[in-house]
Design a protein around this motif. Structure first.
Motif, short mmCIF file in Angstrom:
data_model
loop_
_atom_site.label_atom_id
_atom_site.label_comp_id
_atom_site.label_asym_id
_atom_site.label_seq_id
_atom_site.Cartn_x
_atom_site.Cartn_y
_atom_site.Cartn_z
N HIS A 720 0.83 -1.19 0.00
CA HIS A 720 0.00 0.00 0.00
C HIS A 720 0.87 1.25 0.00
N PRO A 721 0.49 2.31 -0.77
CA PRO A 721 1.22 3.57 -0.70
C PRO A 721 0.89 4.33 0.56
N CYS A 722 1.78 5.35 0.79
CA CYS A 722 1.54 6.20 1.96
C CYS A 722 0.33 7.08 1.68
N VAL A 723 -0.57 7.18 2.66
CA VAL A 723 -1.80 7.94 2.49
C VAL A 723 -1.55 9.44 2.57
N LEU A 724 -0.39 9.88 3.03
CA LEU A 724 -0.08 11.29 3.16
C LEU A 724 0.55 11.82 1.87
N PRO A 725 0.43 13.17 1.56
CA PRO A 725 1.19 13.72 0.44
C PRO A 725 2.67 13.73 0.77
N CYS A 726 3.50 14.13 -0.30
CA CYS A 726 4.95 14.09 -0.11
C CYS A 726 5.31 14.90 1.13
N HIS A 727 6.04 14.26 2.04
CA HIS A 727 6.30 14.86 3.34
C HIS A 727 7.71 14.52 3.75
N PRO A 728 8.26 15.30 4.66
CA PRO A 728 9.57 14.94 5.20
C PRO A 728 9.42 13.91 6.32
N GLY A 729 10.45 13.20 6.68
CA GLY A 729 10.43 12.23 7.78
C GLY A 729 9.88 10.88 7.35
N GLU A 730 9.62 9.97 8.41
CA GLU A 730 9.15 8.62 8.15
C GLU A 730 7.65 8.60 7.95
N CYS A 731 7.17 7.58 7.21
CA CYS A 731 5.74 7.41 6.97
C CYS A 731 5.09 6.70 8.19
N PRO A 732 3.76 6.90 8.53
CA PRO A 732 3.06 6.19 9.62
C PRO A 732 2.86 4.72 9.28
N PRO A 733 2.62 3.81 10.35
CA PRO A 733 2.39 2.38 10.08
C PRO A 733 1.13 2.18 9.24
N CYS A 734 1.14 1.12 8.44
CA CYS A 734 0.02 0.80 7.56
C CYS A 734 -1.02 -0.01 8.34
N VAL A 735 -2.31 0.43 8.40
CA VAL A 735 -3.39 -0.24 9.14
C VAL A 735 -4.40 -0.87 8.19
N ILE A 746 -6.52 -22.53 -0.39
CA ILE A 746 -7.95 -22.69 -0.64
C ILE A 746 -8.73 -21.58 0.04
N THR A 747 -8.35 -21.22 1.24
CA THR A 747 -9.09 -20.25 2.04
C THR A 747 -8.35 -18.93 2.00
N SER A 748 -9.14 -17.78 1.90
CA SER A 748 -8.57 -16.43 1.95
C SER A 748 -8.74 -15.89 3.34
N LEU A 749 -7.66 -15.28 3.93
CA LEU A 749 -7.65 -14.73 5.27
C LEU A 749 -7.37 -13.25 5.20
N TYR A 750 -7.92 -12.40 6.07
CA TYR A 750 -7.72 -10.96 6.13
C TYR A 750 -6.97 -10.62 7.41
N VAL A 751 -5.76 -10.00 7.21
CA VAL A 751 -4.88 -9.69 8.33
C VAL A 751 -4.42 -8.25 8.15
N GLU A 752 -4.20 -7.52 9.25
CA GLU A 752 -3.66 -6.17 9.17
C GLU A 752 -2.26 -6.20 8.56
N CYS A 753 -2.01 -5.17 7.71
CA CYS A 753 -0.73 -5.13 6.95
C CYS A 753 0.46 -5.02 7.89
N ARG A 754 0.30 -4.21 8.98
CA ARG A 754 1.44 -4.01 9.86
C ARG A 754 1.80 -5.29 10.60
N LYS A 755 0.76 -6.23 10.88
CA LYS A 755 1.06 -7.49 11.55
C LYS A 755 1.91 -8.39 10.65
N ILE A 756 1.55 -8.39 9.39
CA ILE A 756 2.29 -9.26 8.46
C ILE A 756 3.72 -8.74 8.30
#
Length: 916
Positions: A720-735, A746-756
């Motif tokens: 996933h891209p950063c949700v903020l416009p071009c900014h200085p510093g580090e980007c926030p965690p992906c939720v 066979i089965t599809s699972l949904y997990v938060e991106c930051r956990k993976i």
């Protein structure tokens, strides 16, 4: 300004091209007249000859034939006209092509012969000077005597310098020539032969037929008038020394020379011979050294050149003069001593007068009569001052009467009387005699009337004998010039030579013949002309008439013309004709705007293409050549490099002086934007400096504003891209929720991106497990009994499988992993073997029956073949037919095969199920 300078460049190039092409165009065939149109006699577009006014071209003839009306005579007339026009066209074409070819060849010959390099001319002059320097380095060498020989040798080497005075043409290397032995002038062999023949004919033409050929009439040299005999008329081509006939052309020798030693006797003869190689002109003075004394014989003998062996010691001569009183006081000299120059008082011959006279002439006569008394004593001497005795009295002795018939002896004081007889002297007419008595004085004029013929013999008249009868008839005979009539009244036939001036234009085309009217060709023009360079310092002397075809000599002096531009002096170049070359010196004018000096070449007289000229009105009008005019151009823009910094302060570049000012270097701005991630992408532009900012690479208010999204790199595994416009510093965690597949896919699972993205390997395996049985198949073909897991399934299958013997009759159930490991195997028993044996016997019986059937068929074919070999039977009988009886196997074999197969299958199935 730039357009005008481009016109200058093109004008110089075209002018240079025209100057280069001028010689060839001058000797070629003119294609057009001065007005651009075609002139009469001009060459056609295809390089053919001219089309005459009365003849049409083949194309025109063809078109006229096509336009003629249909008929029987019109086509024939058009074809004849076309053929005649084509024939005339071809004739004129060939004539023009031959003339053009001749002009080109003459131009090439003259240019190839006339082309000489200055270095070569200098070397040639040094060689000739070194050849003759040995004649002048030793005692009393006379350079003046060598000038004629040098001149002839130089002219022989110089192309176009030797000229035949008869035809006024250049004498070339490969032409036969003849040299006069008097003036050493060179003529073409055919020219001098024709000259000699014409001269002899003109001299002998007044003679009668009886006298013709009996006398050897001479012929003169065209230049020096040296006379040659008829036998001396040249008939063969010899070298200068006369040793070799038809000397070969050798580029390393003097033209028309044999290359051998001359060996001609010197003139005046001295006993020596010329030692130069065969050469034109007179031989140089004799270079031999001899020992000789001076004219007066007082000095000691010294070695001198044979040509200058007579010399003077410059001491007083000392020999007695003819006067017998004085000695010669002149310096040592040749020949007789001059008359005595002193003056003395001397008496005349008769001694009556005394006068001061030159001592060299002591005998002189005064103007007084002698006056001495003669021996007779009655008369005095009447002679003017004389030498010796006066002699006897002329009246003494016997004297004759006036008619010379009677002789008297009388004293000198008495006159002789007349005799009284008739005079009888022949009168002046030469026919009649004097009829008077003997008388003193001359006889009277003859007065008898006679029938007299006039001097020309055409008329008669009775008139006194003493008068001369001249009629008024004018003589119509031609004088010796064979051009003018005599026109003398009563001419006796001996018409005088023509006294009119010839007046014909000589071969030089400059002068007229100054001789009296004559027959035959006029003598060559004796004048010479100096062909000078432009400044007049260098000149070459050529025969009159050659100045038009002789190129001016190359002058080594510098051109002295004043400059035509603003420079004080022009570039150094040699003397030339025509306008001076364009000035290439730097202009060096001070430019008004910047004050720099103009570095461009001088442009005061630039060639500019003339615009606005007449344009052709159609394709039939040929375009004229572009015209160029000389004009002064303004100085070009200043090109002095000035260092200037660009707007964005990226570089410092040298710019031409006339373009100095703020400029863009066309680079990207490159200043860092507020996002700290991108730079300004605008082209180099002006940036307002902020005094509080120390960073020079900081973007200014004129730079772009960053409108892009965040382009920083995401954690590994985060799509996933950063949700903020071009900014200085580090980007926030992906939720955001990430959809992933379980291990069994066979089965599809949904997990938060930051956990993976933050989990380790074990945690990722747990997050990806669906808690169901693994659907994968083992290598044995059974399903895995484990829960959803990563990696390969464990190989420990305990499911039961059926195992059979090789003949498939015996069957047992065993564990799958034991069968896969080859731990258990089932073998066939006795029953299985018995069934195999019976099946093999049935196959052997079938093979044996087939073999027997094949043998029968072959036997039947053999018998039928033998019957055919026994010959034919009668025609009405039928041929024997061999009937072959089929066996049971042959009849029913197609039905037995399926039945046997079905039986075997049934038997095998029975055995298999019976065992179970």
């Amino acid at each position: 300004m730039e357009a005008s300078w481009r016109q200058v460049a093109s004008g110089r190039g075209r002018a240079r091209g025209r100057a280069t092409a001028a010689p060839s165009s001058g000797n070629g065939v003119h294609l057009r007249g001065a007005g651009g149109g075609r002139e009469k006699g001009s060459v056609g577009a295809a390089g053919l000859g001219p089309v005459p006014g009365g003849a049409a071209t083949p194309a025109a003839a063809g078109s006229s034939a096509r336009r003629s009306p249909a008929g029987s005579e019109a086509p024939q007339t058009s074809v004849a006209t076309e053929l005649m026009s084509q024939k005339k066209f071809e004739e004129i074409k060939k004539a023009n092509q031959a003339a053009a070819k001749k002009l080109v060849e003459e131009h090439l010959n003259s240019s190839s012969e006339g082309e000489g390099d200055e270095d070569f001319e200098g070397k040639r002059g040094k060689i000739v000077a070194n050849t003759f320097i040995t004649y002048t380095t030793q005692t009393d060498g006379d350079v003046r005597e060598l000038e004629r020989t040098k001149q002839y040798v130089n002219e022989a080497f110089q192309a176009g310098a030797m000229t035949c005075l008869i035809c006024i043409a250049s004498v070339k290397r490969n032409q036969a020539v003849w040299s006069c032995s008097g003036c050493f002038c060179i003529f073409h062999m055919p020219c001098i032969q024709k000259w000699a023949k014409d001269s002899q004919f003109l001299v002998s033409s007044p003679l009668t037929d009886d006298d013709f050929g009996k006398r050897d009439y001479p012929w003169p040299c065209p230049k020096c008038r040296f006379e040659y005999k008829r036998s001396d008329t040249p008939s063969r081509y010899y070298c200068y020394c006369g040793k070799v006939e038809d000397p070969p052309l050798d580029p390393w020798l003097v033209p028309h020379s044999c290359g051998q030693v001359c060996e001609r006797d010197f003139k005046p003869p001295c006993g020596h011979k010329c030692l130069l190689l065969c050469h034109p002109g007179p031989c140089p003075p004799c270079p031999k050294m001899v020992t000789t004394t001076c004219y007066c014989k007082k000095a000691k003998p010294i070695p001198r050149r044979c040509s200058a062996k007579e010399w003077s010691c410059h001491l007083p001569c000392g020999r007695k003069l003819l006067c017998g009183q004085h000695k010669c006081e002149s310096p040592c000299h040749a020949g007789s001593c001059p008359p005595c120059p002193r003056v003395s008082r001397q008496k005349c011959v008769c001694g009556k007068q005394v006068a001061e006279r030159n001592c060299a002439s002591p005998l002189w006569h005064c103007d007084q009569v002698c006056g001495k008394t003669l021996p007779c004593g009655n008369h005095t001497c009447e002679q003017v001052c004389h030498v010796g005795a006066c002699g006897e009295c002329p009246r003494s002795g016997k004297r004759f009467c006036p008619c010379q018939k009677s002789k008297f002896s009388l004293p000198c004081t008495e006159d002789v009387p007349t005799c009284g007889d008739s005079c009888d002297k022949v009168l002046e007419c030469g026919i009649h005699r004097c009829s008077q008595r003997c008388h003193r004085g001359p006889c009277e004029t003859c007065r008898q009337e006679v029938e007299k013929h006039c001097r020309c013999g055409k008329h008669t008249k009775r008139m006194p004998c003493h008068k001369l009868y001249l009629c008024e008839t004018k003589c119509v005979k031609l004088r010796d010039c064979q051009k003018h009539q005599c026109r003398r009244k009563c001419c006796p036939g001996n018409c005088p030579p023509c006294d009119q001036n010839c007046g014909r234009t000589l071969g030089c085309r400059n002068h007229k013949c100054p001789s009296v009217c004559h027959r035959g060709s006029c003598y060559p023009c004796p004048e010479t002309v100096d062909v000078k360079c432009n400044c007049g310092n260098t000149k070459v002397t050529v025969p009159c008439g050659r100045e038009r075809t002789t190129r001016p000599p190359k002058c080594k002096e510098q051109c002295s013309r004043p400059p035509t531009c603003h420079h004080t002096s022009q570039e150094k170049h040699r003397c030339h004709f025509g306008s001076c070359p364009p000035c290439h010196q730097p202009c060096r004018k001070v430019l008004e705007k910047c004050g720099h000096l103009c570095p461009a070449p001088c442009h005061d007289q630039a060639l500019i293409k003339q615009t606005g000229r007449h344009q052709p009105s159609g394709p039939w009008e040929q375009p004229s050549e572009p015209a160029f005019i000389q004009t002064a151009l303004p100085c070009p823009p200043c090109q002095v490099p000035i260092p200037m910094e660009c707007l964005g302060k990226h570089e410092v570049s040298p710019l031409p002086c006339h373009t100095v000012g703020p400029y863009s270097c066309r680079r990207v701005c490159g200043r860092t934007l507020d996002c700290q991630n991108h730079t300004c992408m605008k082209e180099c532009h002006k940036v307002t400096e902020i005094h509080s900012c120390t960073d020079k690479n900081k973007a200014g208010p004129e730079c772009l504003q960053c409108e892009e999204g965040c382009s920083k790199s995401r954690p590994p595994g985060c799509p996933h891209p950063c949700v903020l416009p071009c900014h200085p510093g580090e980007c926030p965690p992906c939720v955001q929720m990430l959809r992933v597949k379980c291990h069994c896919k066979i089965t599809s699972l949904y997990v938060e991106c930051r956990k993976i993205t933050t989990a380790d390997v074990n945690e990722k395996n747990l997050l990806s497990c669906c808690k169901n049985q693994c659907p994968k198949e083992l290598p044995c073909g059974h399903r895995c009994k484990e829960m959803c897991h990563p990696g390969e399934c464990p190989f420990n299958c305990n499911q039961k499988v059926k195992l059979r013997c090789p003949c498939k009759r015996i069957k047992k159930e065993l564990q799958c992993h034991k069968v896969r490991e080859n731990q258990i195997s089932i073998e066939c028993d006795i029953t299985c073997k018995e069934m195999k044996r019976k099946a093999s016997e049935i196959k052997e019986a079938e093979a044996k029956a087939a073999l027997e059937e094949e043998k029968r068929r072959q036997q039947a074919e053999l018998e039928a073949f033998e019957n055919r070999l026994k010959g034919r039977r009668k025609k009405n009988r039928k041929r024997d037919e061999v009937a072959v009886e089929l066996t049971l196997w042959q009849k029913y074999k197609y039905y037995l095969f399926p039945v046997c197969a079905v039986v075997v299958l049934v038997f095998a199935w029975y055995i298999a199920h019976g065992v179970d």
